[in-house]
Design a protein around this motif. Structure first.
Motif, PDB file in Angstrom:
ATOM      1  N   SER A 298       0.822  -1.209   0.000  1.00 11.92           N
ATOM      2  CA  SER A 298       0.000   0.000   0.000  1.00 11.92           C
ATOM      3  C   SER A 298       0.860   1.265   0.000  1.00 11.92           C
ATOM      4  O   SER A 298       0.491   2.278  -0.603  1.00 11.92           O
ATOM      5  CB  SER A 298      -0.946   0.007   1.202  1.00 11.92           C
ATOM      6  OG  SER A 298      -0.228  -0.033   2.428  1.00 11.92           O
ATOM      7  N   GLY A 299       2.013   1.192   0.648  1.00 17.88           N
ATOM      8  CA  GLY A 299       2.902   2.362   0.683  1.00 17.88           C
ATOM      9  C   GLY A 299       3.429   2.720  -0.684  1.00 17.88           C
ATOM     10  O   GLY A 299       3.516   3.906  -1.048  1.00 17.88           O
ATOM     11  N   ASN A 300       3.783   1.722  -1.485  1.00 18.43           N
ATOM     12  CA  ASN A 300       4.255   1.985  -2.839  1.00 18.43           C
ATOM     13  C   ASN A 300       3.145   2.531  -3.726  1.00 18.43           C
ATOM     14  O   ASN A 300       3.372   3.416  -4.561  1.00 18.43           O
ATOM     15  CB  ASN A 300       4.837   0.711  -3.447  1.00 18.43           C
ATOM     16  CG  ASN A 300       6.166   0.322  -2.841  1.00 18.43           C
ATOM     17  OD1 ASN A 300       6.948   1.175  -2.432  1.00 18.43           O
ATOM     18  ND2 ASN A 300       6.432  -0.973  -2.769  1.00 18.43           N
ATOM     19  N   LEU A 301       1.939   1.984  -3.558  1.00 23.02           N
ATOM     20  CA  LEU A 301       0.803   2.519  -4.306  1.00 23.02           C
ATOM     21  C   LEU A 301       0.596   3.992  -3.998  1.00 23.02           C
ATOM     22  O   LEU A 301       0.396   4.817  -4.901  1.00 23.02           O
ATOM     23  CB  LEU A 301      -0.467   1.731  -3.957  1.00 23.02           C
ATOM     24  CG  LEU A 301      -0.583   0.327  -4.549  1.00 23.02           C
ATOM     25  CD1 LEU A 301      -1.634  -0.472  -3.793  1.00 23.02           C
ATOM     26  CD2 LEU A 301      -0.927   0.387  -6.030  1.00 23.02           C
ATOM     27  N   GLN A 302       0.650   4.335  -2.727  1.00 22.66           N
ATOM     28  CA  GLN A 302       0.458   5.728  -2.333  1.00 22.66           C
ATOM     29  C   GLN A 302       1.589   6.612  -2.855  1.00 22.66           C
ATOM     30  O   GLN A 302       1.353   7.736  -3.313  1.00 22.66           O
ATOM     31  CB  GLN A 302       0.365   5.845  -0.812  1.00 22.66           C
ATOM     32  CG  GLN A 302       0.042   7.250  -0.316  1.00 22.66           C
ATOM     33  CD  GLN A 302      -1.325   7.723  -0.772  1.00 22.66           C
ATOM     34  OE1 GLN A 302      -2.334   7.089  -0.455  1.00 22.66           O
ATOM     35  NE2 GLN A 302      -1.379   8.827  -1.500  1.00 22.66           N
ATOM     36  N   ALA A 303       2.820   6.086  -2.793  1.00 26.89           N
ATOM     37  CA  ALA A 303       3.965   6.872  -3.265  1.00 26.89           C
ATOM     38  C   ALA A 303       3.838   7.176  -4.757  1.00 26.89           C
ATOM     39  O   ALA A 303       4.105   8.299  -5.209  1.00 26.89           O
ATOM     40  CB  ALA A 303       5.269   6.134  -2.972  1.00 26.89           C
ATOM     41  N   GLY A 311       1.564  15.988 -10.435  1.00 30.42           N
ATOM     42  CA  GLY A 311       1.765  16.268 -11.851  1.00 30.42           C
ATOM     43  C   GLY A 311       3.086  15.765 -12.386  1.00 30.42           C
ATOM     44  O   GLY A 311       3.550  16.227 -13.437  1.00 30.42           O
ATOM     45  N   GLU A 312       3.686  14.803 -11.706  1.00 30.91           N
ATOM     46  CA  GLU A 312       4.981  14.284 -12.107  1.00 30.91           C
ATOM     47  C   GLU A 312       4.863  12.838 -12.579  1.00 30.91           C
ATOM     48  O   GLU A 312       3.928  12.125 -12.217  1.00 30.91           O
ATOM     49  CB  GLU A 312       5.969  14.372 -10.939  1.00 30.91           C
ATOM     50  CG  GLU A 312       6.190  15.782 -10.419  1.00 30.91           C
ATOM     51  CD  GLU A 312       7.098  15.811  -9.200  1.00 30.91           C
ATOM     52  OE1 GLU A 312       7.870  14.839  -9.025  1.00 30.91           O
ATOM     53  OE2 GLU A 312       7.028  16.774  -8.431  1.00 30.91           O
ATOM     54  N   GLU A 313       5.827  12.415 -13.364  1.00 27.65           N
ATOM     55  CA  GLU A 313       5.869  11.036 -13.838  1.00 27.65           C
ATOM     56  C   GLU A 313       6.375  10.132 -12.720  1.00 27.65           C
ATOM     57  O   GLU A 313       7.267  10.521 -11.954  1.00 27.65           O
ATOM     58  CB  GLU A 313       6.778  10.934 -15.061  1.00 27.65           C
ATOM     59  CG  GLU A 313       6.787   9.563 -15.717  1.00 27.65           C
ATOM     60  CD  GLU A 313       7.599   9.544 -16.998  1.00 27.65           C
ATOM     61  OE1 GLU A 313       7.956   8.433 -17.443  1.00 27.65           O
ATOM     62  OE2 GLU A 313       7.880  10.636 -17.535  1.00 27.65           O
ATOM     63  N   VAL A 314       5.811   8.942 -12.626  1.00 29.62           N
ATOM     64  CA  VAL A 314       6.272   7.987 -11.615  1.00 29.62           C
ATOM     65  C   VAL A 314       7.654   7.477 -12.012  1.00 29.62           C
ATOM     66  O   VAL A 314       7.824   6.921 -13.104  1.00 29.62           O
ATOM     67  CB  VAL A 314       5.294   6.801 -11.486  1.00 29.62           C
ATOM     68  CG1 VAL A 314       5.806   5.805 -10.447  1.00 29.62           C
ATOM     69  CG2 VAL A 314       3.904   7.295 -11.112  1.00 29.62           C
ATOM     70  N   PRO A 315       8.663   7.651 -11.168  1.00 31.46           N
ATOM     71  CA  PRO A 315      10.015   7.222 -11.539  1.00 31.46           C
ATOM     72  C   PRO A 315      10.094   5.711 -11.735  1.00 31.46           C
ATOM     73  O   PRO A 315       9.435   4.944 -11.028  1.00 31.46           O
ATOM     74  CB  PRO A 315      10.863   7.649 -10.329  1.00 31.46           C
ATOM     75  CG  PRO A 315      10.044   8.656  -9.595  1.00 31.46           C
ATOM     76  CD  PRO A 315       8.621   8.302  -9.847  1.00 31.46           C
ATOM     77  N   MET A 316      10.908   5.283 -12.667  1.00 34.94           N
ATOM     78  CA  MET A 316      11.074   3.858 -12.909  1.00 34.94           C
ATOM     79  C   MET A 316      11.623   3.156 -11.676  1.00 34.94           C
ATOM     80  O   MET A 316      11.288   1.999 -11.401  1.00 34.94           O
ATOM     81  CB  MET A 316      11.997   3.633 -14.111  1.00 34.94           C
ATOM     82  CG  MET A 316      12.218   2.166 -14.462  1.00 34.94           C
ATOM     83  SD  MET A 316      10.674   1.224 -14.719  1.00 34.94           S
ATOM     84  CE  MET A 316      10.103   1.964 -16.251  1.00 34.94           C
ATOM     85  N   ARG A 319       8.687   2.288  -9.608  1.00 30.84           N
ATOM     86  CA  ARG A 319       7.900   1.223 -10.237  1.00 30.84           C
ATOM     87  C   ARG A 319       8.575  -0.134 -10.052  1.00 30.84           C
ATOM     88  O   ARG A 319       7.903  -1.150  -9.795  1.00 30.84           O
ATOM     89  CB  ARG A 319       7.693   1.535 -11.717  1.00 30.84           C
ATOM     90  CG  ARG A 319       6.787   2.735 -11.961  1.00 30.84           C
ATOM     91  CD  ARG A 319       6.799   3.220 -13.392  1.00 30.84           C
ATOM     92  NE  ARG A 319       6.358   2.198 -14.333  1.00 30.84           N
ATOM     93  CZ  ARG A 319       6.150   2.431 -15.624  1.00 30.84           C
ATOM     94  NH1 ARG A 319       6.358   3.661 -16.121  1.00 30.84           N
ATOM     95  NH2 ARG A 319       5.748   1.475 -16.433  1.00 30.84           N
ATOM     96  N   LEU A 320       9.888  -0.166 -10.180  1.00 31.97           N
ATOM     97  CA  LEU A 320      10.618  -1.408  -9.969  1.00 31.97           C
ATOM     98  C   LEU A 320      10.539  -1.852  -8.513  1.00 31.97           C
ATOM     99  O   LEU A 320      10.397  -3.053  -8.223  1.00 31.97           O
ATOM    100  CB  LEU A 320      12.081  -1.236 -10.389  1.00 31.97           C
ATOM    101  CG  LEU A 320      12.346  -1.179 -11.893  1.00 31.97           C
ATOM    102  CD1 LEU A 320      13.754  -0.671 -12.168  1.00 31.97           C
ATOM    103  CD2 LEU A 320      12.140  -2.553 -12.525  1.00 31.97           C
ATOM    104  N   ALA A 321      10.640  -0.893  -7.602  1.00 35.93           N
ATOM    105  CA  ALA A 321      10.524  -1.232  -6.181  1.00 35.93           C
ATOM    106  C   ALA A 321       9.125  -1.741  -5.853  1.00 35.93           C
ATOM    107  O   ALA A 321       8.950  -2.671  -5.060  1.00 35.93           O
ATOM    108  CB  ALA A 321      10.859  -0.016  -5.321  1.00 35.93           C
ATOM    109  N   THR A 392       7.976  -6.905 -18.753  1.00 39.19           N
ATOM    110  CA  THR A 392       6.909  -6.012 -19.237  1.00 39.19           C
ATOM    111  C   THR A 392       5.926  -5.652 -18.144  1.00 39.19           C
ATOM    112  O   THR A 392       5.134  -4.743 -18.319  1.00 39.19           O
ATOM    113  CB  THR A 392       6.158  -6.685 -20.385  1.00 39.19           C
ATOM    114  OG1 THR A 392       5.587  -7.934 -19.928  1.00 39.19           O
ATOM    115  CG2 THR A 392       7.073  -6.965 -21.556  1.00 39.19           C
ATOM    116  N   MET A 393       5.990  -6.349 -17.012  1.00 38.56           N
ATOM    117  CA  MET A 393       5.022  -6.117 -15.931  1.00 38.56           C
ATOM    118  C   MET A 393       5.600  -5.160 -14.887  1.00 38.56           C
ATOM    119  O   MET A 393       5.710  -5.461 -13.704  1.00 38.56           O
ATOM    120  CB  MET A 393       4.621  -7.443 -15.300  1.00 38.56           C
ATOM    121  CG  MET A 393       3.159  -7.523 -14.870  1.00 38.56           C
ATOM    122  SD  MET A 393       2.718  -9.134 -14.162  1.00 38.56           S
ATOM    123  CE  MET A 393       2.948 -10.231 -15.557  1.00 38.56           C
ATOM    124  N   VAL A 394       6.014  -3.975 -15.319  1.00 38.92           N
ATOM    125  CA  VAL A 394       6.605  -2.978 -14.421  1.00 38.92           C
ATOM    126  C   VAL A 394       5.898  -1.655 -14.634  1.00 38.92           C
ATOM    127  O   VAL A 394       5.674  -1.261 -15.780  1.00 38.92           O
ATOM    128  CB  VAL A 394       8.111  -2.805 -14.662  1.00 38.92           C
ATOM    129  CG1 VAL A 394       8.649  -1.689 -13.798  1.00 38.92           C
ATOM    130  CG2 VAL A 394       8.847  -4.106 -14.369  1.00 38.92           C
TER     131      VAL A 394
END
Length: 394
Positions: A298-303, A311-316, A319-321, A392-394
């Protein structure tokens, strides 16, 4: 920056809490039916759950992702199969929001409560024809297909005999058959049967390219502008698979603690299990790992959502974490269920007891491709070393 939960979304969670005892009582009959019965699906629908990720133009709440997965987690604490199906069917409203406006009107135009199932593995294909695609294939493992009126299936687009794209095809119930093959040892109540499609015509507007989704160019984003629709597919899809397993772990924990509180161990001169110091240690270990699984997930989802709100892009890197911790959440949850199950005594083996059902359901969920830990860990490691990710699932 954390988004605030809307009043409507909180009401959904409150209604789910009130429904949980009923779902728990129906868990065995759901398993026996080998599908989520229509009346159970209707009970979940009445809480507003399926509205959580639906666009507001169709009466939905456009809720934040943490609220949606919190709802899935709670449902799975009562019945693993119901939580699994609810999460998968519920997330399809998020996916449909990315399709063209015409596709959304095809599905929700007359009834915004229509449900959608899926099978994304490429077990078929769509050949380019005038105005759209001719789709053929046999897609296994479509959870909740019996309570759905549409299906989304994944596969390549074939043009001039060659694959040119990987996409989702949106198909109405009149254009596919359901083959009843779901005879399994776990997640028995999910009705994850096979979708058979033969020469179905799918118009162009009912196709969505995964490439377009990954690049933020899905046509539905023109109208559905809520932040939740900008979440990465590679986080949303795997989280839908792990969250119910974490919910099952919470359910197994509650069942174990209740059972141990009453259990008397004949082999140890009538010792009460609640007085066994080792039982307490195992409970503490399991509780910590289950909480850790959910807090990371849940913490990663919120982050990720916070980046989108800003308004920023989610850093890769994030997403990997998130992918790393998603498979780790599944592993922690199952290890905890194993620990509790192995120490629940012989009565826990009896048919109809919650803990053996949670044990079987969680292990069945583990075999989903989204829960392969090595691939997710390798992708994370590649990212750390600057090597192409390859997942591909990232």
């Amino acid at each position: 920056m954390a988004g605030q939960r809307s009043e409507a979304a909180q009401q959904v969670l409150d209604k789910i809490d009130a429904l949980l005892p009923d779902l728990a009582q129906r868990a065995q009959s759901t398993e026996d039916a080998r599908r989520v019965p229509e009346e159970v699906a209707d009970l979940v629908e009445a809480t507003g759950f399926f509205k959580l990720l639906q666009p507001s133009q169709w009466g939905g709440f456009e809720a934040d992702p943490v609220t949606f997965y919190e709802a899935v987690r709670r449902l799975a604490t009562a019945c693993g199969s119901t939580g699994w199906v609810a999460g998968i069917v519920g997330v399809h409203n998020w996916h449909l929001a990315l399709f063209s406006q015409q596709a959304q009107e095809d599905v929700w135009g007359e009834d915004p409560n229509v449900r959608i199932s899926s099978s994304y593995a490429p077990m078929g294909m769509g050949e380019v024809v005038e105005g759209g695609y001719k789709v053929n294939g046999s897609w296994a493992w479509s959870s909740g297909c019996d309570i759905a009126d549409w299906v989304v299936v994944g596969g390549p687009v074939i043009k001039n005999g060659k694959p040119v794209d990987f996409v989702s095809f949106l198909i109405p119930r009149s254009d596919y058959n359901i083959k009843d093959v779901w005879n399994v040892v776990g997640l028995c109540g999910t009705g994850s049967n096979t979708i058979e499609v033969k020469d179905a015509f799918v118009p162009t507007h009912r196709m969505l390219s995964f490439r377009a989704m990954s690049m933020g160019e899905a046509p539905g984003l023109e109208r559905n502008t809520a932040p939740v629709y900008k979440m990465p597919w590679g986080t949303i899809h795997p989280s839908t698979i792990s969250t119910p397993i974490v919910g099952m772990a919470y359910g197994a924990y509650e069942a174990h603690v209740e059972h141990q509180g009453k259990r008397v161990r004949a082999a140890y001169a009538g010792e009460k299990s609640k007085d066994d110091p080792f039982a307490k240690v195992r409970i503490a270990q399991a509780a910590s790992d289950i909480d850790a699984a959910w807090r990371q997930l849940s913490g990663n989802l919120q982050a990720e959502y916070d980046y989108i709100l800003a308004g920023e892009e989610v850093p890769m890197e994030l997403r990997l974490a998130a992918r790393r911790d998603q498979v780790r959440a599944t592993g922690r949850a199952i290890d905890s269920i194993d620990l509790l199950f192995e120490n629940s005594g012989a009565h826990a083996l009896e048919n109809g007891t919650p803990i053996q059902r949670f044990w079987r359901d969680a292990h069945a969920g583990r075999v989903h491709a989204a829960n392969d830990p090595e691939r997710a860990y390798q992708a994370f490691g590649n990212g750390e070393f600057g090597i192409p990710i390859g997942d591909t699932m990232v």
